[in-house]
Write a protein that holds these residues in place. Structure first.
Motif, PDB file in Angstrom:
ATOM      1  N   LEU A   1     -23.980  13.547 -11.712  1.00 58.76           N
ATOM      2  CA  LEU A   1     -24.385  14.380 -13.436  1.00 58.76           C
ATOM      3  C   LEU A   1     -25.871  13.264 -13.460  1.00 58.76           C
ATOM      4  O   LEU A   1     -26.422  13.801 -14.442  1.00 58.76           O
ATOM      5  N   TYR A   2     -25.438  12.210 -13.072  1.00 53.70           N
ATOM      6  CA  TYR A   2     -26.433  10.842 -13.407  1.00 53.70           C
ATOM      7  C   TYR A   2     -27.666  11.222 -13.023  1.00 53.70           C
ATOM      8  O   TYR A   2     -29.090  11.439 -13.929  1.00 53.70           O
ATOM      9  N   ALA A   3     -27.592  11.339 -11.642  1.00 59.76           N
ATOM     10  CA  ALA A   3     -29.074  11.653 -11.246  1.00 59.76           C
ATOM     11  C   ALA A   3     -29.673  13.457 -11.833  1.00 59.76           C
ATOM     12  O   ALA A   3     -30.624  13.267 -12.007  1.00 59.76           O
ATOM     13  N   TYR A   4     -28.771  14.463 -12.037  1.00 62.11           N
ATOM     14  CA  TYR A   4     -29.314  15.760 -12.535  1.00 62.11           C
ATOM     15  C   TYR A   4     -30.275  15.121 -13.501  1.00 62.11           C
ATOM     16  O   TYR A   4     -30.978  15.335 -14.187  1.00 62.11           O
ATOM     17  N   LYS A   5     -28.770  14.110 -14.972  1.00 62.13           N
ATOM     18  CA  LYS A   5     -29.505  13.536 -16.317  1.00 62.13           C
ATOM     19  C   LYS A   5     -30.912  13.000 -16.437  1.00 62.13           C
ATOM     20  O   LYS A   5     -32.513  12.669 -16.531  1.00 62.13           O
ATOM     21  N   THR A   6     -31.237  11.568 -15.064  1.00 64.09           N
ATOM     22  CA  THR A   6     -32.501  11.379 -14.422  1.00 64.09           C
ATOM     23  C   THR A   6     -33.196  12.049 -14.103  1.00 64.09           C
ATOM     24  O   THR A   6     -34.974  11.695 -15.016  1.00 64.09           O
ATOM     25  N   ILE A   7     -33.435  12.878 -13.546  1.00 67.74           N
ATOM     26  CA  ILE A   7     -34.048  14.064 -12.668  1.00 67.74           C
ATOM     27  C   ILE A   7     -34.609  15.216 -14.571  1.00 67.74           C
ATOM     28  O   ILE A   7     -35.651  14.950 -14.356  1.00 67.74           O
ATOM     29  N   PHE A   8     -33.650  15.786 -14.240  1.00 68.25           N
ATOM     30  CA  PHE A   8     -34.370  16.918 -15.331  1.00 68.25           C
ATOM     31  C   PHE A   8     -34.465  16.727 -16.692  1.00 68.25           C
ATOM     32  O   PHE A   8     -34.410  17.549 -17.640  1.00 68.25           O
ATOM     33  N   ARG A   9     -34.106  15.732 -17.813  1.00 73.44           N
ATOM     34  CA  ARG A   9     -33.167  15.353 -18.758  1.00 73.44           C
ATOM     35  C   ARG A   9     -34.678  14.316 -19.095  1.00 73.44           C
ATOM     36  O   ARG A   9     -35.714  13.863 -20.520  1.00 73.44           O
ATOM     37  N   ASN A  10     -35.139  13.353 -18.237  1.00 74.76           N
ATOM     38  CA  ASN A  10     -35.262  12.078 -18.131  1.00 74.76           C
ATOM     39  C   ASN A  10     -36.683  13.000 -17.226  1.00 74.76           C
ATOM     40  O   ASN A  10     -37.816  11.692 -18.018  1.00 74.76           O
ATOM     41  N   LEU A  11     -36.755  13.097 -16.688  1.00 74.79           N
ATOM     42  CA  LEU A  11     -37.916  13.809 -15.437  1.00 74.79           C
ATOM     43  C   LEU A  11     -38.288  12.559 -14.523  1.00 74.79           C
ATOM     44  O   LEU A  11     -39.420  12.396 -13.830  1.00 74.79           O
ATOM     45  N   ASP A  12     -37.086  11.736 -14.586  1.00 68.95           N
ATOM     46  CA  ASP A  12     -37.671  10.571 -14.243  1.00 68.95           C
ATOM     47  C   ASP A  12     -37.420  11.087 -12.198  1.00 68.95           C
ATOM     48  O   ASP A  12     -36.385  10.451 -11.419  1.00 68.95           O
ATOM     49  N   PHE A  13     -38.089  11.371 -11.562  1.00 61.97           N
ATOM     50  CA  PHE A  13     -37.622  12.328 -10.334  1.00 61.97           C
ATOM     51  C   PHE A  13     -37.820  10.803  -9.796  1.00 61.97           C
ATOM     52  O   PHE A  13     -37.091  10.945  -8.337  1.00 61.97           O
ATOM     53  N   GLY A  14     -38.770  10.299  -9.505  1.00 60.82           N
ATOM     54  CA  GLY A  14     -38.525   8.578  -8.758  1.00 60.82           C
ATOM     55  C   GLY A  14     -36.857   8.049  -8.313  1.00 60.82           C
ATOM     56  O   GLY A  14     -36.243   8.286  -7.577  1.00 60.82           O
ATOM     57  N   MET A  15     -36.058   7.068  -9.514  1.00 57.54           N
ATOM     58  CA  MET A  15     -35.434   7.046  -9.886  1.00 57.54           C
ATOM     59  C   MET A  15     -34.394   7.940  -9.689  1.00 57.54           C
ATOM     60  O   MET A  15     -33.291   8.162  -8.898  1.00 57.54           O
ATOM     61  N   GLY A  16     -34.078   9.117  -9.828  1.00 51.76           N
ATOM     62  CA  GLY A  16     -33.318  10.122  -9.646  1.00 51.76           C
ATOM     63  C   GLY A  16     -32.950  10.111  -8.198  1.00 51.76           C
ATOM     64  O   GLY A  16     -32.133  10.639  -7.585  1.00 51.76           O
ATOM     65  N   SER A  17     -34.102  10.561  -8.101  1.00 50.51           N
ATOM     66  CA  SER A  17     -34.396  10.714  -6.489  1.00 50.51           C
ATOM     67  C   SER A  17     -32.917   9.492  -5.742  1.00 50.51           C
ATOM     68  O   SER A  17     -32.737   9.739  -4.514  1.00 50.51           O
ATOM     69  N   ALA A  18     -33.492   7.922  -5.998  1.00 54.58           N
ATOM     70  CA  ALA A  18     -33.684   6.656  -5.309  1.00 54.58           C
ATOM     71  C   ALA A  18     -31.530   7.356  -5.443  1.00 54.58           C
ATOM     72  O   ALA A  18     -30.880   7.022  -4.465  1.00 54.58           O
ATOM     73  N   VAL A  19     -30.849   7.779  -7.016  1.00 56.13           N
ATOM     74  CA  VAL A  19     -29.555   8.010  -7.288  1.00 56.13           C
ATOM     75  C   VAL A  19     -28.915   9.096  -5.737  1.00 56.13           C
ATOM     76  O   VAL A  19     -28.098   9.354  -5.357  1.00 56.13           O
ATOM     77  N   ALA A  20     -29.405  10.172  -5.753  1.00 54.32           N
ATOM     78  CA  ALA A  20     -29.469  11.193  -5.013  1.00 54.32           C
ATOM     79  C   ALA A  20     -29.550  10.634  -3.484  1.00 54.32           C
ATOM     80  O   ALA A  20     -28.982  10.723  -2.671  1.00 54.32           O
ATOM     81  N   VAL A  21     -30.140   9.579  -3.664  1.00 51.08           N
ATOM     82  CA  VAL A  21     -29.729   8.882  -1.722  1.00 51.08           C
ATOM     83  C   VAL A  21     -28.769   8.436  -1.368  1.00 51.08           C
ATOM     84  O   VAL A  21     -28.082   8.753  -0.090  1.00 51.08           O
ATOM     85  N   VAL A  22     -28.848   7.678  -2.923  1.00 51.47           N
ATOM     86  CA  VAL A  22     -26.953   6.586  -2.676  1.00 51.47           C
ATOM     87  C   VAL A  22     -26.104   7.916  -2.111  1.00 51.47           C
ATOM     88  O   VAL A  22     -25.302   7.739  -0.991  1.00 51.47           O
ATOM     89  N   ILE A  23     -25.779   9.014  -2.909  1.00 54.22           N
ATOM     90  CA  ILE A  23     -25.004   9.977  -2.544  1.00 54.22           C
ATOM     91  C   ILE A  23     -25.462  10.935  -1.303  1.00 54.22           C
ATOM     92  O   ILE A  23     -24.174  10.633  -0.706  1.00 54.22           O
ATOM     93  N   PHE A  24     -26.551  10.766  -1.039  1.00 54.07           N
ATOM     94  CA  PHE A  24     -26.854  11.241   0.286  1.00 54.07           C
ATOM     95  C   PHE A  24     -26.305  10.142   1.809  1.00 54.07           C
ATOM     96  O   PHE A  24     -25.609  10.815   2.646  1.00 54.07           O
TER      97      PHE A  24
END
Lengths: 276, 300
Positions: B258-281
């Motif tokens: 959810l944190y990654a989703y909000k970072t990517i699609f609400r803040n449009l911060d694709f870089g930081m959101g992807s970093a969170v996604a990488v941790v999950i991955f």
């Protein structure tokens, strides 16, 4: 042993307990969906509605875009199922029957892909869909859903193809049939039940998908059912009557489907995880 | 000699046919999954915000360094672990009881076998909404039942306070997925030959003794597979949290997805959101690796 009354009693107590635990939410949803408006908002809740009120169903079908969501879900889940089944029926036949290198790696690859968290691939896919103008389209979702649909059906079909006796095919080959003919004339009809099971599992998975649908199809007229219902709540009000009516409408066909295909679904679900 | 030669050509054409048949599926997997995952890995090394796309630049591991001191990320991480461990542990226990129940040769097992499929089959978002209404502090039936049973004396806002919101979500997840666990374990139970039980009964072993010395050890492979599989799913939990609490109250139930989703699609911060996604991955990858090793021994 079998007729031990203590054992039976304990069994039935547990049985009733679990059935209540599992089915109570549906039962409550059904009651809520037909309650008169006053009783919906009574504190503490009324259990048995004093009269049957169908206005929420009316609102769901005629005032909201619920029928559009249903249509979208049918198209997306149906096409995903057809598309992935078509592609994987050839692939899994090859993996189960033909000799070539790298089969194990392909199966492993598809298994690991099925475990990819959606969030880990969503941003590149989103940018890709945006560039190809596939946001708010059916194709965007159908293509994306193949990330879980292809591994799912590849593994299931592979297991079914392997169960078919090799002799049948060998004798066809001896009779001069090409591998393609052997596949179409012999294997395919025998694998039909397995393909059907795989189709049900894929359809349910695609029908229930939430995350990609939420991110890619943001226009109201392109939403699928799971996302559409989740968007019923407004900023200030919670239309619980509408939500429960819509949930009932979505749940009943699934319950019927599950009851009819129970054995197939269970065998398909457990085939992958347990060595039969 | 002739037959040997012929066999060889068949072998070659068979391999070729094999690759041809596999190609479309493989192509889809590469395009829709492998390429995006690599792209996410690379995005996580960039500072990239769609609000100002021209400022995109390579920053190495800086996103991950920022995350380490990001309290919201750390709390999301902790919430995800809590959710995963609790829900999977409870699901295993509930699923085990269900499996043992369904494995008894008594009338009524068919009913429960059909019933357990229902929570599994309906969309998670729909079941989350159903439970959300039942948890409602004023109109909810959960409060009503617990009050009538004398367990609570005044209504609880289950999803409205940090101390109960996570528990309520875990309970919903247990309701939704332990049936699946039960079915997997049941399949494992059915694979255990009844001879073993009969022999041990002759030797005077009690039912409880049989469960711990026969059932559990023989069920271990199935349990392991089910556990890892569910852990992977629970670790990437999104639907339930998004619908039931949206991560609130505060950020007390926010999970990594959810944190990654909000970072990517609400803040449009694709870089930081992807970093969170990488941790999950990466976490999922470890579990997936174990899963494939366990499963691979049997089926490949």
């Amino acid at each position: 042993m079998k007729n031990n009354p203590v054992k039976r009693t304990i069994f039935y107590i547990f049985l009733v307990f679990f059935l209540t635990f599992i089915l109570f939410p549906f039962f409550w949803q059904l009651l809520t969906s037909v309650k008169p408006i006053k009783e919906l908002w009574s504190i503490p809740p009324t259990w048995i509605p004093s009269q049957i009120n169908l206005s929420y169903y009316e609102s769901v079908f005629f005032k909201r875009s619920f029928t559009t969501y249903l249509k979208n879900s049918f198209i997306v889940a149906g096409c995903t199922t057809a598309f992935s089944l078509f592609i994987t029926s050839f692939a899994s036949y090859a993996l189960a029957r033909l000799n070539f290198r790298g089969k194990k790696s392909i199966l492993c690859l598809s298994l690991s892909v099925s475990m990819f968290p959606a969030i880990a691939i969503v941003s590149p896919l989103f940018l890709f869909m945006r560039n190809c103008h596939l946001l708010n389209s059916y194709w965007g979702l159908i293509l994306t859903y193949s990330t879980f649909a292809i591994p799912l059906s590849l593994w299931n079909l592979n297991a079914y193809f392997k169960q078919i006796p090799l002799d049948l095919e060998e004798s066809a080959k001896v009779d001069g049939a090409t591998p393609i003919q052997a596949f179409l004339k012999i294997i395919f009809p025998l694998a039909a039940p397995g393909m059907f099971t795989t189709a049900i599992l894929t359809f349910i998975a695609a029908w229930n998908e939430f995350f990609y649908s939420l991110t890619f199809n943001t226009a109201d007229n392109m939403r699928t059912v799971p996302v559409g219902i989740a968007m019923f709540p407004g900023d200030y009000d919670m239309p619980w009557g509408d939500i429960s009516a819509a949930s009932v409408v979505v749940t009943i066909p699934l319950i019927i489907m599950v009851l009819i295909f129970q054995k197939r679904i269970i065998s398909g679900l457990t085939a992958g995880a347990v060595k039969g | 000699m002739i037959s040997l030669h012929k066999k060889k050509t068949i072998g070659v054409s068979e391999a070729r046919l094999g690759y041809m048949l596999v190609a479309p599926a493989l192509f889809c997997i590469l395009m829709i999954a492998i390429y995006p995952i690599l792209k996410t890995l690379s995005l996580s090394l960039y500072s990239m915000n769609l609000q100002s796309p021209s400022d995109t630049k390579f920053i190495g591991l800086d996103n991950f360094k920022t995350l380490l001191s990001d309290l919201r990320f750390l709390s999301a991480f902790w919430n995800t672990i809590k959710f995963t461990v609790c829900s999977v542990a409870f699901e295993l226990c509930v699923g085990m009881v269900m499996a043992l129940l369904m494995n008894m040769k008594l009338k009524g097992t068919g009913v429960i076998r059909a019933a357990v499929l229902v929570p599994w089959a309906i969309p998670t978002s729909v079941s989350a909404l159903m439970w959300m209404f039942m948890y409602n502090d004023q109109y909810g039936v959960v409060n009503d039942i617990l009050t009538k049973l004398g367990i609570i004396s005044k209504n609880v806002a289950w999803l409205g306070q940090a101390s109960t919101a996570m528990k309520a979500m875990i309970f919903t997840d247990v309701w939704k997925t332990s049936p699946f666990m039960g079915l997997l374990l049941l399949a494992g139970l059915q694979g255990i030959s009844s001879d073993i039980y009969e022999a041990s009964a002759v030797d005077g072993a009690s039912k409880i003794r049989q469960f711990f010395s026969i059932t559990l050890p023989l069920l271990k492979p199935t349990m392991l597979v089910a556990l890892i599989f569910r852990t992977i799913e629970a670790f990437r939990v999104f639907d339930i949290v998004f619908v039931m609490t949206g991560g609130g109250p505060g950020n007390s139930t926010e999970t990594l997805s959810l944190y990654a989703y909000k970072t990517i699609f609400r803040n449009l911060d694709f870089g930081m959101g992807s970093a969170v996604a990488v941790v999950i991955f990466l976490f999922v990858l470890v579990f997936a690796f174990v899963y494939i090793r366990v499963l691979g021994k049997d089926t490949l």
